[in-house]
Scaffold this active site. Structure first.
Site, PDB file in Angstrom:
ATOM      1  CD1 TRP A  25      -2.630  -4.121  -5.710  1.00  0.00           C
ATOM      2  CD2 TRP A  25      -1.876  -5.630  -4.258  1.00  0.00           C
ATOM      3  NE1 TRP A  25      -2.457  -5.307  -6.383  1.00  0.00           N
ATOM      4  CE2 TRP A  25      -2.007  -6.252  -5.522  1.00  0.00           C
ATOM      5  CE3 TRP A  25      -1.428  -6.401  -3.174  1.00  0.00           C
ATOM      6  CZ2 TRP A  25      -1.688  -7.591  -5.737  1.00  0.00           C
ATOM      7  CZ3 TRP A  25      -1.115  -7.735  -3.388  1.00  0.00           C
ATOM      8  CH2 TRP A  25      -1.240  -8.312  -4.664  1.00  0.00           C
ATOM      9  CE  LYS A  35       6.295  -3.480 -19.043  1.00  0.00           C
ATOM     10  NZ  LYS A  35       7.418  -4.068 -18.456  1.00  0.00           N
ATOM     11  CG  HIS A  81      12.341 -28.333 -29.088  1.00  0.00           C
ATOM     12  ND1 HIS A  81      12.841 -29.535 -29.539  1.00  0.00           N
ATOM     13  CD2 HIS A  81      13.307 -27.419 -29.354  1.00  0.00           C
ATOM     14  CE1 HIS A  81      14.051 -29.362 -30.034  1.00  0.00           C
ATOM     15  NE2 HIS A  81      14.357 -28.078 -29.935  1.00  0.00           N
ATOM     16  CD  GLU A 118      10.012  -6.005 -19.870  1.00  0.00           C
ATOM     17  OE1 GLU A 118       9.971  -6.966 -19.081  1.00  0.00           O
ATOM     18  OE2 GLU A 118       9.609  -4.869 -19.556  1.00  0.00           O
ATOM     19  CG  ASN A 146       2.803  -1.708   2.965  1.00  0.00           C
ATOM     20  OD1 ASN A 146       2.323  -2.751   2.523  1.00  0.00           O
ATOM     21  ND2 ASN A 146       3.909  -1.160   2.477  1.00  0.00           N
ATOM     22  N   GLY A 147       1.514  -4.289   4.972  1.00  0.00           N
ATOM     23  CA  GLY A 147       2.200  -5.505   5.389  1.00  0.00           C
ATOM     24  C   GLY A 147       1.209  -6.559   5.852  1.00  0.00           C
ATOM     25  CB  CYS A 173      -0.868   0.006   1.254  1.00  0.00           C
ATOM     26  SG  CYS A 173      -1.648  -1.583   1.551  1.00  0.00           S
ATOM     27  CE  LYS A 213       6.906   1.310 -10.875  1.00  0.00           C
ATOM     28  NZ  LYS A 213       7.128   0.800 -12.234  1.00  0.00           N
ATOM     29  CD  GLU A 230       3.286  -5.137 -16.386  1.00  0.00           C
ATOM     30  OE1 GLU A 230       3.091  -5.125 -15.172  1.00  0.00           O
ATOM     31  OE2 GLU A 230       4.396  -4.871 -16.884  1.00  0.00           O
ATOM     32  NE  ARG A 279       4.152   2.106  -1.817  1.00  0.00           N
ATOM     33  CZ  ARG A 279       5.441   1.792  -1.807  1.00  0.00           C
ATOM     34  NH1 ARG A 279       6.293   2.505  -2.481  1.00  0.00           N
ATOM     35  NH2 ARG A 279       5.867   0.770  -1.116  1.00  0.00           N
TER      36      ARG A 279
END
Ligand code: M6R
Length: 630
Positions: free
Chosen positions: A83, A504, A523, A500, A109-110, A10, A625, A507, A35
């Site tokens: 979050w 991108k 394969h 990458e 936060n946690g 958060c 983030k 997300e 966040r």
């Protein structure tokens, strides 16, 4: 009863001073919304006690509540943007949480791991809890631990915070206010981020999950360490203690980016602005570290050449996009230093019991410097006596603080959840570290290093030139916006670039995307290709030992099976043109450095597709983030 732990990663802010706490806290929450954006809330100490507003959903929902029902004036307050990992993001679970006596408001936060036992204890005492959160337990415990006879009175609330922290297990940042201390905010941290800001005016102080919380007001900050309690007092300044109450002197640091750097500056999305800032991110990261002699100078690296010569193995640990930077740097480290180098997902590293000792160098790469998986990997490495070097973008964060050495990327604040400029800056930093190792270990002559340094110095211009060509990519993005699946392939350093590109797109655009090593297609993966399946392919530069012709064969194979090919190749390389539905050229650059350029079309493509699909580019669903839980 549903009992869940909520509020894991958060944004937190605390303020004391002379300004409107509501204005300062809301502005700080706006800058920290990246966040977490499941709910937002604010609490103020007013002349009539606590005033609170909180609302599920994005910060805009809270702002609407406050516009309809303004809070009374106050100059002390806390705020939170959340979050959640479990449970519904509903109003009652939004922070701040209030003690049963109505005197304490706390944001968190946690994860408080022993909260179930603490909750039962409180319930046995007759406390009625009104949310499903672990955080609310802390509010009640703080009220219970508060002793109005503690002297000096200015330390009373902090003493309660210390006593409560001693009872908590898990990870937490806590920031709290108390109606008996209208000029104070008290904070504490264990394994979750918290920094203090020293206002420019007298008696103005801030707490924040990161410096963006208060960057509009001050760039002078204090690092706060593990199990420390901090008191911001409008009259008495900042005091920091450990949990035993012993006074501590935290390290002061200056943030070298401005508030404007954390604003959109006229762009519709932070991500677009951050993509455009990439030439500067690379130039700033290289600046001052390349001497005219071609020698690499890394002042912040506090490992002697003797230490570096002792090293016989390198591990790089990181998550997500930072892990892709690690994968690129493995090629550079092994090629330039001949040291064996392994890249590990930080979340896997310590659970497989890697073989580490004093001769191992562990490089931890993190934009935020707070990613819990990377932090835990780093601690594991230190426990095994390995030397740890951090590559990090955030001054004052935990990962560089706990490392033996640090090389800061200088990308400036990255606000969009999707990492772009931090990634390119990480690549630049990784090349520097690889050359530094090569220099110290004598695996490259000075003139060879000077040649690579000259190539590195050309990258900011090459990035700017690449950015100038992106109209073509945006048009492709609009064409692909309705595709259900897009695949990405590459080989050698093009492989992490493909990963990458896929990350991108996933997300940001919520489209199924996968990145493959092009050689692996045959394969199994090639069976995914149907008529018209878009495949983005990265073609490496031609040259000795290059896989250029092999990638072109791979592209032919997928085209023969109906794929629509979007190919990224260097200027002058038209060999692939017959097999490319779209051919995107980037400036020619040596193979190992090419990811700095070939990643850019991937970023722009994902951004354009997400925007065309009407999605929130900066705040994709379910993400945050800074991932401060394991
Ligand atoms: O702050 P860090 O670099 O440690 O973060 C690691 C990942 O969480 C991060 O790169 C994430 O994958 C990004 N959202 C990717 O765009």
């Amino acid at each position: 009863m549903l009992v869940t732990t909520l509020g894991r990663m958060c944004g937190i802010i605390g303020y004391v001073g002379a300004s409107s706490a509501e204005d300062v806290v809301l502005a700080g929450l706006r800058r920290m919304e990246y966040r977490g954006y499941d709910s937002a809330g604010i609490a103020l100490v007013t002349a009539d006690g606590l005033a609170i507003a909180k609302k599920a959903g994005k910060l805009a929902n809270l702002e609407k509540v406050l516009a309809d029902q303004p809070l009374p004036p106050a100059t002390t307050g806390v705020g939170h943007t959340r979050w959640a990992t479990h449970g519904p993001p509903v109003d009652r679970n939004a922070h701040p949480h209030i003690s049963d006596d109505g005197k304490v408001a706390v944001v968190h936060n946690g994860i408080i791991e022993n909260f179930a036992a603490l909750r039962s204890e409180l319930e046995r005492q007759g406390v009625e809890l009104s949310s499903d959160t672990d955080t609310e337990v802390v509010a009640h415990l703080l009220a219970g631990a508060y002793d109005s006879s503690t002297e000096p009175a200015t330390d009373r609330f902090a003493a309660a915070m210390r006593a409560v922290c001693l009872r908590l297990e898990g990870a937490f940042t806590l920031v709290a206010i108390h109606t008996d201390h209208p000029g104070q905010v008290v904070g504490a941290r264990r394994n979750s981020p918290l920094v203090a800001g020293i206002g420019e005016g007298a008696g103005e102080y801030f707490l924040g999950s990161d410096v963006s919380a208060f960057i509009a007001h001050t760039r002078d900050a204090l690092e706060l360490g593990q199990d420390q309690v901090v008191t911001l007092d409008v009259e008495h300044g900042i005091a920091v203690t450990d949990l035993a109450g012993t006074s501590l002197q935290p390290r002061r640091f200056h943030v070298d980016w401005s508030a404007a750097a954390a604003e959109k500056g006229g762009y519709p999305w932070f991500m677009l602005k951050e993509i455009d800032e990439q030439p500067a991110a690379i130039a700033d990261t290289l600046r001052g570290r390349l001497a005219d002699t071609g020698q690499i100078v890394l002042d912040e690296v506090r490992l002697s050449d003797e230490d570096l010569r002792d090293i016989d193995k390198v591990f790089i640990v990181a998550c997500g996009t930072s892990n892709h930077a690690a994968m690129v740097s493995k090629y550079a480290i092994e090629h330039w230093t001949r040291l064996p180098c392994e890249v590990e997902l930080a979340s896997e590293f310590r659970y497989r019991d890697p073989v580490l000792d004093r001769s191992t160098l562990v490089i931890a790469i993190s934009q935020s410097g707070e990613t819990m998986d990377t932090l835990m990997a780093l601690r594991h490495a230190k426990d095994q006596r390995a030397r740890v070097l951090a590559i990090c973008n955030t001054n004052g964060s935990t990962i560089p603080r706990e490392s033996d050495a640090v090389l800061y990327t200088r990308a400036g604040p990255e606000v969009a959840v999707a990492s772009t400029k931090a990634f390119l800056a990480q690549l630049a930093a990784c090349y520097l570290v690889a050359l530094y190792l090569a220099q110290a270990r004598g695996t490259k002559y000075a003139d060879e290093i000077a040649t690579i340094v000259a190539q590195l110095n050309k990258l900011p211009d090459a990035v700017a030139e690449t950015l100038g060509r992106m109209d073509q990519v945006r048009a492709i993005g609009r064409e692909l916006a309705k595709e259900p699946t897009i695949l990405f392939v590459g080989r050698h350093v093009g492989y992490p670039v493909a990963l990458e590109g896929a990350l991108k797109l996933k997300e940001l655009a919520y489209i199924h995307a996968e990145g493959f090593a092009a050689g692996e297609l045959k394969h199994g993966y090639i069976s995914l290709i149907e008529q018209g399946t878009p495949v983005v392919a990265v073609v490496p530069a031609r040259g000795r030992n290059s896989v250029h012709s092999k990638v072109i064969s791979n592209i032919q194979e997928i085209r023969a099976r109906g794929a629509k090919t979007i190919v990224i190749a260097a200027d002058g390389d038209d060999e692939v043109a017959p097999y490319a539905d779209h051919l995107i050229h980037v400036p020619k650059t040596p193979t190992l450095l090419a990811p700095v350029l070939t990643t850019i079309p991937m970023q722009v493509l994902a951004c354009e597709i997400a925007d065309t699909r009407g999605l929130d580019v900066d705040q994709p669903r379910n993400l945050a983030k800074s991932v401060t839980v394991e």
